[in-house]
Design a protein around this motif. Structure first.
Motif, short mmCIF file in Angstrom:
data_model
loop_
_atom_site.label_atom_id
_atom_site.label_comp_id
_atom_site.label_asym_id
_atom_site.label_seq_id
_atom_site.Cartn_x
_atom_site.Cartn_y
_atom_site.Cartn_z
N ASN A 266 47.01 36.12 47.54
CA ASN A 266 47.91 34.97 47.61
C ASN A 266 49.35 35.36 47.32
OD1 ASN A 266 45.79 33.24 48.23
ND2 ASN A 266 45.40 32.71 46.10
N ILE A 267 49.51 36.33 46.41
CA ILE A 267 50.87 36.75 46.05
C ILE A 267 51.53 37.47 47.21
CG2 ILE A 267 52.20 38.27 44.54
CD1 ILE A 267 50.24 37.60 42.31
N LEU A 268 50.79 38.37 47.87
CA LEU A 268 51.37 39.19 48.93
C LEU A 268 51.17 38.61 50.32
CD1 LEU A 268 50.36 42.76 47.68
CD2 LEU A 268 52.47 41.49 47.27
N GLY A 269 50.45 37.51 50.42
CA GLY A 269 50.20 36.93 51.74
C GLY A 269 51.41 36.19 52.28
N VAL B 212 29.71 38.30 36.22
CA VAL B 212 31.06 37.99 35.73
C VAL B 212 32.08 38.99 36.27
CG1 VAL B 212 32.49 37.75 33.68
CG2 VAL B 212 30.15 36.89 33.66
N LEU B 213 31.72 40.27 36.27
CA LEU B 213 32.67 41.28 36.75
C LEU B 213 33.00 41.08 38.23
CD1 LEU B 213 31.34 44.51 34.99
CD2 LEU B 213 33.32 43.12 34.40
N GLU B 214 32.00 40.69 39.00
CA GLU B 214 32.26 40.44 40.42
C GLU B 214 33.14 39.22 40.61
OE1 GLU B 214 29.74 39.77 44.58
OE2 GLU B 214 28.72 40.42 42.73
N LYS B 215 32.94 38.19 39.79
CA LYS B 215 33.81 37.02 39.86
C LYS B 215 35.24 37.38 39.50
CE LYS B 215 30.30 33.52 38.70
NZ LYS B 215 29.92 32.49 37.71
N MET B 216 35.39 38.18 38.45
CA MET B 216 36.74 38.59 38.04
C MET B 216 37.40 39.42 39.13
SD MET B 216 36.08 39.56 34.03
CE MET B 216 37.75 40.16 33.86
N LYS B 217 36.64 40.31 39.74
CA LYS B 217 37.19 41.14 40.82
C LYS B 217 37.62 40.27 41.99
CE LYS B 217 35.90 44.84 44.01
NZ LYS B 217 34.81 45.75 44.44
N ASP B 218 36.80 39.28 42.35
CA ASP B 218 37.12 38.41 43.46
C ASP B 218 38.35 37.55 43.14
OD1 ASP B 218 36.36 37.17 46.09
OD2 ASP B 218 36.19 35.41 44.80
N THR B 219 38.42 37.04 41.89
CA THR B 219 39.57 36.23 41.49
C THR B 219 40.85 37.04 41.53
OG1 THR B 219 38.14 34.87 40.07
CG2 THR B 219 40.52 34.78 39.66
N CYS B 220 40.81 38.26 41.00
CA CYS B 220 42.00 39.11 41.02
C CYS B 220 42.42 39.43 42.45
CB CYS B 220 41.75 40.39 40.24
SG CYS B 220 41.50 40.14 38.46
N GLY B 221 41.43 39.73 43.31
CA GLY B 221 41.75 40.01 44.70
C GLY B 221 42.37 38.81 45.40
N ARG B 222 41.83 37.61 45.09
CA ARG B 222 42.37 36.40 45.71
C ARG B 222 43.80 36.13 45.23
NH1 ARG B 222 38.43 33.66 44.67
NH2 ARG B 222 39.09 32.57 42.79
N ILE B 223 44.02 36.35 43.94
CA ILE B 223 45.37 36.15 43.42
C ILE B 223 46.34 37.15 44.04
CG2 ILE B 223 46.78 36.31 41.32
CD1 ILE B 223 44.37 35.25 39.76
N PHE B 224 45.90 38.41 44.13
CA PHE B 224 46.75 39.45 44.71
C PHE B 224 47.03 39.14 46.18
CE2 PHE B 224 47.43 43.65 46.66
CZ PHE B 224 48.46 44.11 45.86
#
Length: 603
Positions: A330-333, A316-328
């Motif tokens: 997408n925001i800065l991309g 779960v922690l790895e999924k959350m880390k990946d989701t946060c990274g993807r969101i971040f």
């Protein structure tokens, strides 16, 4: 997709689905878009009416249907076949019919029907899940290039089924690698993931102690990275004319006694997620063009399945880390710049409105009226003789507004005047003859006549109606009512002086709590929209009036300066300054109050 591939899938699905009693397959004819029977485990089953009805329903809805097989249809099928179908253990057992459309590239290519015998350990929804999983195998098979043989199609189906049927992603990787190694006669099949621009080995088929040494694993990872970096299939020994770099593959073979290698990058949605390496030994086991193409097709087939299963089975922690990274990311991309600009602008405006303090003004309808109003009434009963004044006229003190008909009063004056003369004559005669008793009576009559004449003269003077002050006429118009009767005390005119005015504000009941005596504001009149006039609240009346379904409180204010052109009755808009509030509150507080009232009324 060829009919042979669909039939291979149907046969494989019937063998691997548990609790299946009978099944049939209908395929669409290309010439008339009708469905014909392509395969069936029992002819009587495919001929049942309930089967054909559900097939038509599935084609119409384009969704799977689960129905309970009627008992008479089960008995009819067994009677027609003169034997009980395999898997049926009791006549009164419940059977479920699962009918699903075979949709490939948004087109229905066929319909499959599976009859399940129900047991106590399985729920009804499990049957539908099993069938939809087998349909996913068929969709994976559709990715094979046209012309693939039935043997390759069966291999693809087996690998797809293996990838989907394992409970854990690690088991699915190992099972797929083992099947690939067995079918392609490989010494070893390795799979690795791309992580932080590097390849990490995940699975080795035919694992033994000697291949788990760190130096071998590292060499395999470097060779996989070589294929990933070039995004191309790397074959060693390279074919004549090949221009791809194969240094890592050459090092792997020289250090660890290999002979033939084929490394295929796993590309999903344009992104390289890993690689699969096939290793062979022995004379005649080199990778020819057909084998390389088969390896690429199989890798393209199973890589999405294994990749998404691997993502699903992560902690779960790895999924959350990946989701946060993807969101971040997408925001800065650089993607969706227009949408990001709009969202950023909205957030900026929200923050700006939340912190900015702004003067809040309550808006209310306003009308002018004189601070003092004088009422001019009719002094006597009579009829309007003349009236020249109208509302809006400016009049000075003593100006005539109207006159009443005085003909009757003048006749009365003549009457009493004649009587006064007659009594005076008789009085003088009585004085001449010294008739004392008659003198007293006549003197009383003379006084009466003189009094009546004074009263009549006063009434004649009051028939002329004049204004007592310099003012403007607010109401009263008898210019078109000459001759109309009036009663004594009847209001004829209202006049108001021009020096002072009151402003009457209609404040909405939702804003009345913000209004206090002493607050100041501004007034704009319709007659002078380019100008504003300062005002001050002097009184809040507890009188509620309704207009157009909205309740208003009347609030009185005075003008701090009085221009000469103002007239009573002028309309306008007033804004009262009630203090500073957050801009966000100013914009949303009315809507929030409305929502609160609605929620309160509902609950």
């Amino acid at each position: 997709m060829s009919n042979s591939v669909v039939k291979i899938w149907f046969s494989y699905a019937f063998q691997h689905l548990g609790d299946v009693v009978d099944a049939c397959l209908f395929e669409v004819e290309s010439n008339n878009n009708s469905f014909v029977l392509s395969g069936s485990t029992l002819a009587e089953f495919s001929g049942l009416k309930v089967v054909h009805d559900t097939v038509h329903a599935v084609v119409k809805r384009r969704k799977s249907v689960v129905t309970v097989m009627p008992t008479n249809h089960i008995t009819e099928k067994k009677t027609a076949s003169n034997s009980e179908p395999s898997g049926i253990t009791a006549d009164n057992s419940k059977h479920y019919l699962v009918t699903t459309p075979l949709i490939i590239k948004k087109e229905i290519i066929g319909v499959a029907c599976f009859e399940f015998q129900h047991n106590d350990t399985t729920q009804t929804s499990d049957y539908l899940g099993k069938v939809e999983t087998t349909v996913a195998w068929l969709r994976c098979l559709s990715q094979l290039k046209p012309g693939a043989g039935s043997q390759k199609s069966e291999l693809a189906l087996k690998i797809t089924a293996t990838a989907l049927s394992q409970s854990q992603s690690g088991e699915a990787y190992m099972a797929v690698a083992s099947q690939l190694a067995s079918f392609l006669q490989c010494k070893r099949v390795s799979m690795g993931f791309v992580n932080n621009h590097d390849v990490h080995l995940h699975t080795l088929s035919n694992t033994s102690h000697d291949v788990t040494r760190q130096n071998i694993i590292k060499s395999i990872e470097v060779a996989m990275l070589e294929a990933v970096d070039q995004r191309e299939t790397i074959v060693y020994p390279p074919h004549p004319g090949s221009y791809y770099t194969t240094q890592a593959h050459d090092a792997l073979i020289r250090k660890h006694s290999g002979e033939f290698i084929c490394s295929v990058p796993l590309i999903i949605e344009g992104k390289v997620t890993g690689a699969v390496m096939f290793e062979r030994q022995g004379e005649g086991n080199d990778f020819d063009d057909k084998t390389i193409e088969l390896c690429e097709q199989l890798a393209e087939l199973f890589s999405p399945i294994l990749h998404y299963r691997h993502l699903h089975d992560r902690p779960v922690l790895e999924k959350m880390k990946d989701t946060c990274g993807r969101i971040f990311s997408n925001i800065l991309g650089t993607d969706y710049l227009g949408f990001k600009f709009v969202v950023s602008l909205f957030i900026g405006l929200f923050v700006f409105a939340f912190y900015l303090q702004w003067e809040y003004k309550v808006t209310a309808g306003a009308s002018l009226r004189g601070a003092i109003e004088r009422v001019i009434t009719s002094p006597e009963e009579g009829f309007i003789k003349d009236a020249s004044a109208r509302p809006g006229d400016l009049v000075n003190a003593g100006d005539t507004l109207a006159t009443l008909d005085d003909r009757d009063l003048k006749l009365e004056v003549l009457k009493w005047s004649g009587k006064h003369k007659q009594v005076s004559k008789e009085y003088r005669k009585a004085l001449a003859i010294h008739d004392l008793s008659k003198i007293g009576i006549l003197r009383s009559q003379l006084s009466q006549a003189e009094a009546q004449m004074k009263i009549l003269n006063l009434k004649l003077n009051r028939t002329v109606i004049k204004t007592p002050i310099s003012a403007v006429i607010v109401s009263g118009d008898y210019t078109r009512e000459l001759g109309s009767p009036v009663e004594r005390g009847q209001v004829l005119y209202k006049v108001s002086p021009l020096e002072n005015y009151n402003v009457v504000l209609n404040v909405n009941e939702s804003d009345i709590s913000l209004i206090k005596v002493g607050l100041q504001g501004e007034l704009t009149l319709s007659a002078a929209a380019e100008s504003t006039f300062e005002l001050e609240i002097v009184k809040i009346t507890p009188v509620l009036t309704a207009e157009n379904g909205i309740n208003y409180f009347q609030v009185e204010a005075t003008l701090l300066s009085t221009p000469k052109f103002l007239r009573p009755g002028m309309q306008g808009i007033a804004k009262i300054e009630v203090g500073k509030h957050r801009m966000l509150w100013i914009i949303t507080h009315k809507m929030i109050d409305w929502v609160r009232l609605k929620l309160w009324s509902w609950w």
